[in-house]
Write a protein that holds these residues in place. Structure first.
Motif, short mmCIF file in Angstrom:
data_model
loop_
_atom_site.label_atom_id
_atom_site.label_comp_id
_atom_site.label_asym_id
_atom_site.label_seq_id
_atom_site.Cartn_x
_atom_site.Cartn_y
_atom_site.Cartn_z
N THR A 155 -5.76 23.74 0.23
CA THR A 155 -5.94 22.54 1.03
C THR A 155 -5.55 21.29 0.25
OG1 THR A 155 -7.76 23.61 2.21
CG2 THR A 155 -7.61 21.23 2.39
N VAL A 156 -5.92 21.22 -1.01
CA VAL A 156 -5.56 20.08 -1.85
C VAL A 156 -4.05 19.99 -2.00
CG1 VAL A 156 -5.70 19.15 -4.19
CG2 VAL A 156 -7.74 20.06 -3.09
N ILE A 157 -3.41 21.09 -2.28
CA ILE A 157 -1.96 21.09 -2.48
C ILE A 157 -1.24 20.78 -1.18
CG2 ILE A 157 0.00 22.55 -3.12
CD1 ILE A 157 -1.90 23.89 -5.16
N LEU A 158 -1.70 21.31 -0.06
CA LEU A 158 -1.10 21.00 1.24
C LEU A 158 -1.24 19.52 1.58
CD1 LEU A 158 0.25 22.17 3.81
CD2 LEU A 158 -2.06 22.38 4.75
N GLY A 159 -2.40 18.94 1.25
CA GLY A 159 -2.59 17.51 1.47
C GLY A 159 -1.62 16.66 0.68
N ILE A 160 -1.34 17.05 -0.54
CA ILE A 160 -0.37 16.31 -1.36
C ILE A 160 1.03 16.44 -0.78
CG2 ILE A 160 0.75 16.26 -3.63
CD1 ILE A 160 -2.02 16.93 -4.81
N PHE A 161 1.40 17.63 -0.31
CA PHE A 161 2.70 17.79 0.32
C PHE A 161 2.82 16.93 1.57
CE2 PHE A 161 3.09 22.12 -1.78
CZ PHE A 161 4.10 21.71 -2.62
N ILE A 162 1.78 16.86 2.37
CA ILE A 162 1.82 16.04 3.58
C ILE A 162 1.91 14.56 3.21
CG2 ILE A 162 0.47 15.29 5.58
CD1 ILE A 162 -0.49 18.19 5.83
N LEU A 163 1.17 14.12 2.20
CA LEU A 163 1.21 12.72 1.79
C LEU A 163 2.60 12.30 1.35
CD1 LEU A 163 -0.30 10.08 1.09
CD2 LEU A 163 -0.63 11.03 -1.18
N PHE A 164 3.23 13.08 0.49
CA PHE A 164 4.54 12.71 -0.01
C PHE A 164 5.67 13.06 0.96
CE2 PHE A 164 2.18 12.67 -4.00
CZ PHE A 164 2.59 11.44 -4.49
N GLY A 165 5.43 13.95 1.88
CA GLY A 165 6.46 14.31 2.85
C GLY A 165 6.31 13.63 4.19
N ALA A 166 5.42 12.64 4.28
CA ALA A 166 5.15 11.99 5.56
C ALA A 166 6.40 11.34 6.15
CB ALA A 166 4.04 10.96 5.40
N VAL A 205 -0.19 11.19 -10.84
CA VAL A 205 -1.54 11.68 -10.53
C VAL A 205 -1.48 12.95 -9.70
CG1 VAL A 205 -3.65 11.12 -9.26
CG2 VAL A 205 -2.63 9.42 -10.76
N ALA A 206 -0.54 13.00 -8.75
CA ALA A 206 -0.40 14.20 -7.91
C ALA A 206 0.05 15.40 -8.74
CB ALA A 206 0.59 13.94 -6.78
N ILE A 220 0.84 -1.20 0.00
CA ILE A 220 0.00 0.00 0.00
C ILE A 220 0.88 1.25 0.00
CG2 ILE A 220 -1.64 1.35 1.38
CD1 ILE A 220 -2.89 -1.33 2.22
N GLN A 221 1.93 1.23 0.81
CA GLN A 221 2.83 2.39 0.84
C GLN A 221 3.50 2.58 -0.51
OE1 GLN A 221 6.12 2.00 3.54
NE2 GLN A 221 6.78 4.10 3.25
#
Length: 96
Positions: A73-84, A49-50, A37-38
């Motif tokens: 909010t969408v762009i911040l969510g993508i940054f958090i997903l890939f920067g986790a 897709v991002a 999944i990761q």
């Protein structure tokens, strides 16, 4: 006065060494599934897709068809997903 009463109970907590996470016995398939999944969430397809999503959101924000707050909010969510992974590593080094 009250702190002295709890001090002997708090000292072992302050001197405790960190516990290192280990996989429990029999959890191999679960760990492999989470790794898959990761890999899917952070792989090449997800990156493409991002990039498309950021481009579409940016174009819609610039053309006035999307609220700036929702787009951010969408762009911040993508940054958090890939920067986790980087965020967790930074928290771990800050904690020590």
């Amino acid at each position: 006065m009250k702190v002295r009463k709890f001090l002997p109970a708090l000292l072992p907590l302050l001197a405790a060494s960190p516990a290192f996470a280990q996989d429990p016995a029999g959890s191999g398939p679960i760990v492999n599934a989470l790794g898959w999944i990761q890999g899917t969430l952070l792989g090449n397809v997800a990156t493409a897709v991002a990039v498309i999503a950021v481009a579409a959101v940016g174009f819609m924000m610039l053309s006035g068809r999307m609220n700036w707050r929702f787009g951010a909010t969408v762009i911040l969510g993508i940054f958090i997903l890939f920067g986790a992974a980087t965020i967790v590593a930074g928290i771990r080094t800050a904690v020590g």
